[in-house]
Motif scaffolding. Structure first.
Motif, PDB file in Angstrom:
ATOM      1  N   ARG B 149       0.825  -1.217   0.000  1.00  0.00           N
ATOM      2  CA  ARG B 149       0.000   0.000   0.000  1.00  0.00           C
ATOM      3  C   ARG B 149       0.858   1.266   0.000  1.00  0.00           C
ATOM      4  O   ARG B 149       0.321   2.381  -0.054  1.00  0.00           O
ATOM      5  N   LEU B 169     -14.231   9.399  -1.274  1.00  0.00           N
ATOM      6  CA  LEU B 169     -14.582   9.047  -2.653  1.00  0.00           C
ATOM      7  C   LEU B 169     -13.340   8.838  -3.520  1.00  0.00           C
ATOM      8  O   LEU B 169     -13.460   8.418  -4.666  1.00  0.00           O
ATOM      9  N   SER B 170     -12.161   9.133  -3.002  1.00  0.00           N
ATOM     10  CA  SER B 170     -10.924   8.990  -3.782  1.00  0.00           C
ATOM     11  C   SER B 170     -10.447   7.541  -3.725  1.00  0.00           C
ATOM     12  O   SER B 170      -9.525   7.200  -2.986  1.00  0.00           O
ATOM     13  N   TYR B 171     -11.076   6.689  -4.521  1.00  0.00           N
ATOM     14  CA  TYR B 171     -10.836   5.251  -4.476  1.00  0.00           C
ATOM     15  C   TYR B 171     -10.080   4.746  -5.700  1.00  0.00           C
ATOM     16  O   TYR B 171     -10.080   3.537  -5.975  1.00  0.00           O
ATOM     17  N   ALA B 172      -9.442   5.636  -6.457  1.00  0.00           N
ATOM     18  CA  ALA B 172      -8.775   5.190  -7.688  1.00  0.00           C
ATOM     19  C   ALA B 172      -7.703   4.136  -7.404  1.00  0.00           C
ATOM     20  O   ALA B 172      -7.559   3.171  -8.157  1.00  0.00           O
ATOM     21  N   VAL B 173      -6.958   4.294  -6.291  1.00  0.00           N
ATOM     22  CA  VAL B 173      -5.912   3.317  -5.968  1.00  0.00           C
ATOM     23  C   VAL B 173      -6.540   1.968  -5.607  1.00  0.00           C
ATOM     24  O   VAL B 173      -6.063   0.912  -6.043  1.00  0.00           O
ATOM     25  N   MET B 175      -9.317   0.771  -6.685  1.00  0.00           N
ATOM     26  CA  MET B 175      -9.808   0.168  -7.914  1.00  0.00           C
ATOM     27  C   MET B 175      -8.644  -0.358  -8.767  1.00  0.00           C
ATOM     28  O   MET B 175      -8.742  -1.418  -9.384  1.00  0.00           O
ATOM     29  N   ALA B 176      -7.534   0.386  -8.795  1.00  0.00           N
ATOM     30  CA  ALA B 176      -6.364  -0.053  -9.568  1.00  0.00           C
ATOM     31  C   ALA B 176      -5.788  -1.335  -8.986  1.00  0.00           C
ATOM     32  O   ALA B 176      -5.355  -2.231  -9.727  1.00  0.00           O
ATOM     33  N   ARG B 179      -7.989  -4.181 -10.140  1.00  0.00           N
ATOM     34  CA  ARG B 179      -7.711  -4.522 -11.541  1.00  0.00           C
ATOM     35  C   ARG B 179      -6.409  -5.313 -11.652  1.00  0.00           C
ATOM     36  O   ARG B 179      -6.317  -6.269 -12.424  1.00  0.00           O
ATOM     37  N   HIS B 180      -5.397  -4.895 -10.873  1.00  0.00           N
ATOM     38  CA  HIS B 180      -4.117  -5.595 -10.879  1.00  0.00           C
ATOM     39  C   HIS B 180      -4.309  -7.056 -10.469  1.00  0.00           C
ATOM     40  O   HIS B 180      -3.730  -7.972 -11.080  1.00  0.00           O
ATOM     41  N   LYS B 183      -6.115  -9.083 -13.286  1.00  0.00           N
ATOM     42  CA  LYS B 183      -5.205  -9.415 -14.392  1.00  0.00           C
ATOM     43  C   LYS B 183      -4.364 -10.639 -14.081  1.00  0.00           C
ATOM     44  O   LYS B 183      -3.921 -11.348 -14.978  1.00  0.00           O
ATOM     45  N   THR B 203     -11.674  -2.973  -0.317  1.00  0.00           N
ATOM     46  CA  THR B 203     -13.056  -2.680   0.061  1.00  0.00           C
ATOM     47  C   THR B 203     -13.500  -3.608   1.197  1.00  0.00           C
ATOM     48  O   THR B 203     -14.694  -3.923   1.293  1.00  0.00           O
TER      49      THR B 203
END
Lengths: 309, 309
Positions: B149, B169-173, B175-176, B179-180, B183, B203
């Protein structure tokens, strides 16, 4: 702060070659848009002077880079360019510039991952006036505080999912850091890493200058910025200014920098696309450089920067 | 993924005591909303079973806590409760539950800092069906990978502007990171700190169990979770389950935990409000615990958890 009435909004929309003009004072996003619910997307903020966007190619390239980091399909650069041109033309038609000095606009590009379940991202251009605060701080300079960014300077390289080189919509920490500074009577922040390296501002790049005498007595001016692999955003303004400064005979340097380097500099700036060069007067209450030299160097760099397209 | 047609949306609006019903399939947010442009706001995701929201007080309290961390005015809890009740009633009226087993709804609360220049935050309740994926993973369990992290486990305490205990609401990391994992063929992530401590899922909260024999031969069951001061979100589900487990005779433990503790556990779960207990089958490809004991412990904890209001 910008009132929606002075914002011109153009959505990128494959059915409209020049983008789809929309009313920014009316709701335009679904509540399930992942930009709004997850901060999941990317953005760029650019300055248009006399109707021309400065460094547009660098911004579009950086947006593509943010898209790669986010696995997010960014619309093509031609599509952006047409929508940007349409949005600026519309703004200048609705609000004709009063004077040449006033002829500046903020051009923001936003791409979100789209609404939940939607196949396509949401993408728009918004054009608005430059705020009075940004213009004032170019002149008066700013007081900053140093704040810990929590990450060490190797985090970006070993953990790409931290998105440290991407300009994402997840800016809550950047905004919290600015509020923290304002509560302490300061204007802005310079982040340092948990291992003590100077990083960047929440919305800007850090620059510092040293003026030394060479052996033959002529002054040698050096412009220095933290190195990119410490996990900071590649500054489009820093990049352009460095190029211009080099051509004008400045020496260039790249970090690692520690906070003491800022305190020892002849001048420090935060540079960004809209506020441009903001001279740093004080860091954690301590005066930086000498006012006369700071003024002289700021004027010289501003002149170099003004020549950039 | 949720189609907007199955979402019921109620805005908190002082002119409407029970909130203002709106159409989630139509645009409802300004593009200048700072939720959309900065990920600047807070949220909660809750589960309603049979029309009743589980752990509603814990969620409303945590939302207030996120508001404090963000200097963001959160609407009053009574206002939320009325809007939540109205939204759930509307959803059950539009989409009556087919069976008791089917009678679950996701209830999401969102507060943003509002549109630029606006005086008030934007706040809404959205109610939607539980996704098939979450229900399936409760049964089948999940494979996870461990990801760094970037923050060390002291960052939260020394740098409150990093908002580490707030659900922003800043959850881009987050979500990334997911996705990682996808994959790599995994379902989810467990974050560890740069100093090697187990933190949380993007989450969810991490739980592990050990079953040992006491001196007199009776089994002693221990339920363990990372300690809060390492900069993780206080899990409402973990909190409620710990209370119920204690009453049922389990021993409780709090970190610090290292990844090896997960590999040595008899069972590991990621727990969250909608997916509930998701048993972790593999971490970085390595099987965790023994399937029969994991099944038995999961069934026991699920029963305890089902009793929580």
């Amino acid at each position: 702060m910008t009132s929606p009435a002075s914002v011109v909004l153009v959505f990128l929309d494959s059915a409209f070659p020049d983008g789809r003009l929309a009313d920014a004072s009316q709701p335009q996003l679904l509540v399930t848009d992942q930009g709004a619910t997850r901060g999941d997307g990317a953005f760029e903020t650019m300055l248009a002077v006399g109707g021309n966007v400065r460094k547009i190619q660098a911004h579009l390239d950086r947006l593509d880079g943010s898209g790669k980091a986010l696995d997010l399909a960014i619309p093509g650069q031609d599509q952006w360019r047409r929508a940007i041109a349409a949005a600026i033309a519309e703004h200048r038609s609705q609000h004709p510039p009063v004077s040449d000095a006033d002829d500046e606009l903020v051009v923001k590009l936003v791409v979100t991952r789209g609404a939940e379940g939607a196949a396509a991202p949401t993408a728009w251009v918004q054009v608005s006036p430059v705020g009075a605060g940004a213009r004032r701080q170019r002149e008066t300079g700013i007081d900053v505080i140093l704040l810990d960014r929590g990450y060490d300077s190797d985090a970006a390289e070993r953990a790409p999912w931290l998105l440290l080189g991407a300009k994402t919509l997840s800016y809550a920490v950047n905004m919290a850091a600015l509020r923290h500074a304002h509560k302490q009577g300061a204007d802005d922040v310079i982040f340092f890493s948990s291992d003590g390296r100077v990083l960047e501002g929440p919305t800007s790049t850090v620059l510092l200058a040293h003026v030394d005498k060479s052996d033959d007595g002529t002054p040698v001016k050096r412009l220095i910025t933290p190195q990119l692999d410490s996990g900071i955003l590649a500054g489009t303004s820093q990049g352009a200014l460095f190029k211009a400064a080099k051509e004008a005979g400045w020496e260039l340097g790249y970090g690692p920098l520690v906070p003491q380097d800022l305190l020892d500099a002849d001048a420090v700036w935060l540079i960004s696309s809209v506020r441009l060069l903001a001279p740093v007067n004080r860091i954690d209450g301590q005066e930086i450089g000498t006012p006369s030299l700071q003024k002289e160097l700021t004027a010289e760099l501003n002149e170099l920067f003004a020549g950039i397209q």
